[in-house]
Structure formats: structure tokens, C-alpha cells
Motif scaffolding. Structure first.
Motif, PDB file in Angstrom:
ATOM      1  N   GLY A  49       8.350  -2.014 -21.121  1.00 48.55           N
ATOM      2  CA  GLY A  49       8.214  -3.600 -21.937  1.00 48.55           C
ATOM      3  C   GLY A  49       7.560  -4.182 -20.858  1.00 48.55           C
ATOM      4  N   ALA A  50       6.862  -3.520 -19.235  1.00 48.86           N
ATOM      5  CA  ALA A  50       6.108  -4.652 -18.825  1.00 48.86           C
ATOM      6  C   ALA A  50       5.410  -6.058 -19.561  1.00 48.86           C
ATOM      7  CB  ALA A  50       5.763  -3.893 -17.672  1.00 48.86           C
ATOM      8  N   LEU A  51       5.560  -6.745 -19.082  1.00 45.83           N
ATOM      9  CA  LEU A  51       4.393  -7.764 -19.466  1.00 45.83           C
ATOM     10  C   LEU A  51       2.589  -7.884 -18.879  1.00 45.83           C
ATOM     11  CD1 LEU A  51       6.428 -10.677 -19.787  1.00 45.83           C
ATOM     12  CD2 LEU A  51       5.859  -9.365 -21.617  1.00 45.83           C
ATOM     13  N   PHE A  52       1.663  -7.941 -19.295  1.00 45.13           N
ATOM     14  CA  PHE A  52       0.825  -7.870 -18.879  1.00 45.13           C
ATOM     15  C   PHE A  52      -0.270  -8.963 -20.227  1.00 45.13           C
ATOM     16  CE2 PHE A  52       1.739  -3.581 -19.311  1.00 45.13           C
ATOM     17  CZ  PHE A  52       1.129  -2.951 -18.074  1.00 45.13           C
ATOM     18  N   PRO A  53      -1.100  -9.361 -18.592  1.00 39.10           N
ATOM     19  CA  PRO A  53      -1.797 -10.706 -19.637  1.00 39.10           C
ATOM     20  C   PRO A  53      -3.019 -10.232 -20.076  1.00 39.10           C
ATOM     21  CG  PRO A  53      -2.318 -10.292 -16.905  1.00 39.10           C
ATOM     22  CD  PRO A  53      -1.472  -9.054 -17.027  1.00 39.10           C
ATOM     23  N   ALA A  54      -3.579 -10.760 -20.753  1.00 39.30           N
ATOM     24  CA  ALA A  54      -4.800 -10.219 -21.869  1.00 39.30           C
ATOM     25  C   ALA A  54      -5.788  -9.650 -21.464  1.00 39.30           C
ATOM     26  CB  ALA A  54      -5.311 -10.975 -23.376  1.00 39.30           C
ATOM     27  N   ALA A  55      -6.092  -8.065 -21.726  1.00 41.43           N
ATOM     28  CA  ALA A  55      -6.749  -6.991 -20.957  1.00 41.43           C
ATOM     29  C   ALA A  55      -7.715  -7.703 -21.428  1.00 41.43           C
ATOM     30  CB  ALA A  55      -6.728  -5.490 -21.818  1.00 41.43           C
ATOM     31  N   ASP A  56      -9.010  -7.717 -20.104  1.00 45.80           N
ATOM     32  CA  ASP A  56     -10.517  -8.652 -20.286  1.00 45.80           C
ATOM     33  C   ASP A  56     -11.704  -7.179 -20.438  1.00 45.80           C
ATOM     34  OD1 ASP A  56      -9.419 -11.234 -19.600  1.00 45.80           O
ATOM     35  OD2 ASP A  56      -9.510 -10.844 -17.208  1.00 45.80           O
TER      36      ASP A  56
END
Length: 103
Positions: A49-56
């Protein structure tokens, strides 16, 4: 229609049916049908459930990162050998790219 035309028509139908069977058996992308669900879900949930920013990064870079994470994750997982690594990596990459689960 002559006998000869009927024979050719029959052969064309058989050839078309064979082409459909062969094409259906070819792997195509990573649709859910080509993935092991257990492995995919494990990879998708490996980040707990870790939150990631949208992958660049592009998909190949994200999957390379997941491959590295697989190596680290699998060390502590006694059943790691029972997972399909490719499906696990696809699940992991889908999660990082914030895609919905394929299952």
C-alpha cells in the motif's frame, strides 16, 4: 459451383481455421490471460500500500526497478520459487504506475 471450386473453398476454410488457432496461441503482451494471477497479485501487493507519485520513467525502467525489488523481496520469501517472476514484475510495475489490477 464446380467441384474444383468447392474443394478450394473447403481448403480456404481449413486454412483460415488453422490461422486462427495458431494466432490465438501466440503470446501477446501481458494481458491477464498470459499472467499467473497469484504471482501478479503478490507483485502488485508487494509494496504493502505504499504511495508512489506517478512514474516518470518508461515501462522498461519501472520493470527493471521491480526486478531489483523482486531479488530483495524473494530473499525473505520461502515460497519465492513458486512464483512466476515475469507475472510478479508486471504486477509490481502496474502498481507503481498506478494502474488498476488486471485481476
Amino acid at each position: 459451383m464446380t467441384r474444383r471450386h468447392k474443394r478450394w473453398a473447403g481448403l480456404l476454410v481449413i486454412a483460415a481455421a488453422l490461422a486462427v488457432v495458431v494466432l490465438a496461441g501466440l503470446p501477446g503482451g501481458d494481458s491477464a490471460a498470459n499472467l499467473d494471477e497469484r504471482s501478479y497479485r503478490s507483485g502488485y501487493g508487494s509494496w504493502a500500500g505504499a504511495l508512489f507519485p506517478a512514474a516518470d520513467e518508461d515501462r522498461a525502467t519501472v520493470e527493471a526497478g521491480c526486478r531489483t525489488w523482486w531479488r530483495d523481496w524473494a530473499v525473505g520469501e520461502e515460497d519465492a520459487g513458486r512464483y512466476d517472476v515475469r507475472s510478479w514484475i508486471v504486477g509490481c510495475a502496474d502498481y507503481i504506475e498506478q494502474k488498476d489490477s488486471r485481476f
